[in-house]
Design a protein around this motif. Structure first.
Motif, short mmCIF file in Angstrom:
data_model
loop_
_atom_site.label_atom_id
_atom_site.label_comp_id
_atom_site.label_asym_id
_atom_site.label_seq_id
_atom_site.Cartn_x
_atom_site.Cartn_y
_atom_site.Cartn_z
N ASP A 17 16.19 11.91 23.44
CA ASP A 17 16.61 12.57 22.20
C ASP A 17 15.42 12.69 21.24
OD1 ASP A 17 20.00 11.21 21.88
OD2 ASP A 17 19.13 12.76 23.18
N ASN A 18 15.60 13.52 20.22
CA ASN A 18 14.59 13.61 19.17
C ASN A 18 14.89 12.58 18.08
OD1 ASN A 18 13.44 15.79 20.53
ND2 ASN A 18 14.66 17.28 19.38
N SER A 19 13.84 12.03 17.49
CA SER A 19 13.98 11.04 16.42
C SER A 19 13.43 11.62 15.13
CB SER A 19 13.21 9.76 16.74
OG SER A 19 13.62 9.21 17.97
N ILE A 20 14.09 11.29 14.04
CA ILE A 20 13.58 11.69 12.73
C ILE A 20 13.55 10.45 11.84
CG2 ILE A 20 13.89 13.10 10.67
CD1 ILE A 20 15.37 15.13 12.40
N ILE A 21 12.38 10.10 11.38
CA ILE A 21 12.20 8.95 10.51
C ILE A 21 11.79 9.46 9.13
CG2 ILE A 21 10.93 6.79 10.14
CD1 ILE A 21 10.50 6.71 13.19
N ASN A 22 12.48 8.99 8.12
CA ASN A 22 12.25 9.48 6.76
C ASN A 22 11.55 8.47 5.88
OD1 ASN A 22 13.69 12.08 6.99
ND2 ASN A 22 15.47 10.76 7.34
N CYS A 23 10.89 8.98 4.86
CA CYS A 23 10.15 8.12 3.93
C CYS A 23 10.11 8.79 2.57
CB CYS A 23 8.74 7.88 4.48
SG CYS A 23 7.65 7.02 3.35
N ALA A 24 10.41 8.02 1.53
CA ALA A 24 10.26 8.51 0.16
C ALA A 24 9.01 7.89 -0.42
CB ALA A 24 11.48 8.12 -0.68
N TYR A 25 8.10 8.70 -0.91
CA TYR A 25 6.89 8.12 -1.49
C TYR A 25 6.98 8.11 -3.01
CZ TYR A 25 5.16 12.98 -2.00
OH TYR A 25 5.01 14.31 -2.32
N SER A 26 6.07 7.40 -3.64
CA SER A 26 6.27 7.08 -5.06
C SER A 26 5.39 7.86 -6.03
CB SER A 26 6.04 5.59 -5.29
OG SER A 26 4.72 5.24 -4.89
N ASN A 27 4.21 8.25 -5.60
CA ASN A 27 3.24 8.83 -6.54
C ASN A 27 3.12 10.34 -6.32
OD1 ASN A 27 1.09 9.49 -8.17
ND2 ASN A 27 -0.28 7.90 -7.39
N SER A 28 3.55 11.11 -7.31
CA SER A 28 3.49 12.56 -7.17
C SER A 28 2.05 13.07 -7.10
CB SER A 28 4.22 13.22 -8.34
OG SER A 28 3.65 12.82 -9.58
N ALA A 29 1.07 12.23 -7.48
CA ALA A 29 -0.34 12.64 -7.43
C ALA A 29 -1.01 12.27 -6.10
CB ALA A 29 -1.11 11.99 -8.58
N SER A 30 -0.27 11.62 -5.22
CA SER A 30 -0.85 11.27 -3.92
C SER A 30 -1.24 12.52 -3.17
CB SER A 30 0.15 10.47 -3.09
OG SER A 30 0.35 9.18 -3.64
N ASP A 31 -2.41 12.48 -2.52
CA ASP A 31 -2.92 13.71 -1.90
C ASP A 31 -3.10 13.61 -0.39
OD1 ASP A 31 -6.41 13.26 -2.99
OD2 ASP A 31 -5.10 12.05 -1.71
N TYR A 32 -2.74 12.47 0.18
CA TYR A 32 -2.95 12.29 1.62
C TYR A 32 -1.91 11.31 2.11
CZ TYR A 32 -5.60 11.10 5.88
OH TYR A 32 -5.99 10.88 7.15
N PHE A 33 -1.32 11.61 3.27
CA PHE A 33 -0.23 10.81 3.80
C PHE A 33 -0.46 10.55 5.29
CE2 PHE A 33 2.32 11.40 0.02
CZ PHE A 33 1.84 12.60 -0.48
N LYS A 93 -1.89 7.92 -0.14
CA LYS A 93 -3.15 7.65 -0.83
C LYS A 93 -3.18 8.44 -2.13
CE LYS A 93 -6.95 9.87 -0.36
NZ LYS A 93 -7.34 10.02 -1.79
N GLY A 94 -3.51 7.77 -3.21
CA GLY A 94 -3.61 8.43 -4.50
C GLY A 94 -4.82 9.34 -4.56
N PRO A 95 -4.94 10.11 -5.64
CA PRO A 95 -6.08 11.03 -5.79
C PRO A 95 -7.38 10.26 -5.93
CG PRO A 95 -4.83 10.89 -7.83
CD PRO A 95 -4.04 10.15 -6.81
N GLY A 96 -8.50 10.94 -5.71
CA GLY A 96 -9.81 10.33 -5.78
C GLY A 96 -10.05 9.66 -7.12
N ARG A 97 -10.75 8.54 -7.10
CA ARG A 97 -11.01 7.75 -8.30
C ARG A 97 -12.49 7.71 -8.59
NH1 ARG A 97 -10.87 2.82 -7.17
NH2 ARG A 97 -10.26 1.92 -9.15
N THR A 98 -12.83 7.66 -9.85
CA THR A 98 -14.22 7.44 -10.22
C THR A 98 -14.64 6.07 -9.70
OG1 THR A 98 -13.91 8.72 -12.25
CG2 THR A 98 -15.80 7.22 -12.17
N GLY A 99 -15.76 6.04 -8.99
CA GLY A 99 -16.20 4.78 -8.40
C GLY A 99 -15.67 4.56 -7.00
#
Lengths: 116, 114
Positions: A17-33, A93-99
């Motif tokens: 069968d096909n599987s579907i796994i779901n995930c809710a993430y928290s940061n709307s500014a995250s740019d990579y998953f 992963k959140g957006p790029g940070r200074t440093g």
């Protein structure tokens, strides 16, 4: 955005069968998953990733869907096999940070059980 | 791939521990995570160019180091029972530059504090 929960959700599917796994993430500014698979006693294993400028990405037997409107990520596994049994984590992963710095924040995880 | 040593370790409260990680070839960034049983990994800190670049919500008892060959150590002082966990190391390319940032994990070190 921190991983919480002591009781992993479980998804049981029949082999093939096909599987579907779901995930809710928290940061709307995250740019990579990323989706990781973790077998008992091992470290997380990379499955597939997606950037925030995409809404779908396909790999071998796996597809990741990203819905930024509702901050939702899903992993679809086609023709699930017994070897797919493991805990699956999404990470953001959140957006790029200074440093610099690109910490990953992990979701709770889902236990996938494949029944013969 | 990413290697870690030792694989397992038993310590008593108050002791100090050092865990080691060798990054994947071509990677210059190392991140450390703590994973308690039944939970997702929690970010401890990340090293790049031998400097700590980002830190999670962990006390100063947790410290680290990155060597010129990009390998890394995690040190934990004054161990508590709650420090018992799987400690994971992950390596990746230069952070925040658009280069692929996928983090690849090692097998982890299982630490038990008695």
């Amino acid at each position: 955005g921190e991983s919480v929960g002591l009781h992993l959700p479980t998804l049981s599917v029949q082999e093939g069968d096909n599987s579907i796994i779901n995930c809710a993430y928290s940061n709307s500014a995250s740019d990579y998953f990323i989706w990781y698979k973790q077998e008992s006693g091992k470290g997380p294993q990379f499955i597939i990733d997606i950037r925030s400028n995409m809404d779908k990405r396909q790999g071998q037997r796996v597809t990741v869907l990203l819905n930024k409107t509702v901050k939702h990520l899903s992993l679809q596994i086609a023709a699930t096999q017994p070897g797919d049994s493991a805990v699956y984590f999404c990470a953001e992963k959140g957006p790029g940070r200074t440093g610099g710095g690109n910490k990953l924040t992990f979701g709770t995880g889902t236990q996938l059980k494949v029944e013969l | 791939g990413v290697t870690q040593s030792p694989t397992h370790l038993i310590k008593t409260r108050g002791q100090q521990v050092t865990l080691r990680c060798s990054s994947q070839s071509g990677h210059n960034t190392v991140s450390w995570y703590q994973q308690a049983l039944g939970q997702g990994p929690q970010f401890i800190f990340q090293y790049y160019e031998e400097e700590e670049r980002q830190r999670g919500n962990f006390p100063d008892r947790f410290s680290g180091h990155q060597f010129p060959n990009y390998s890394s150590e995690l040190n934990v002082n004054a161990l508590l029972l709650g420090d018992s966990a799987l400690y994971l190391c992950a390596s990746s390319s230069i952070p925040g530059t658009g280069v692929k940032e996928t983090q690849y994990f090692g097998p982890g070190t299982r630490l038990l504090v008695l």
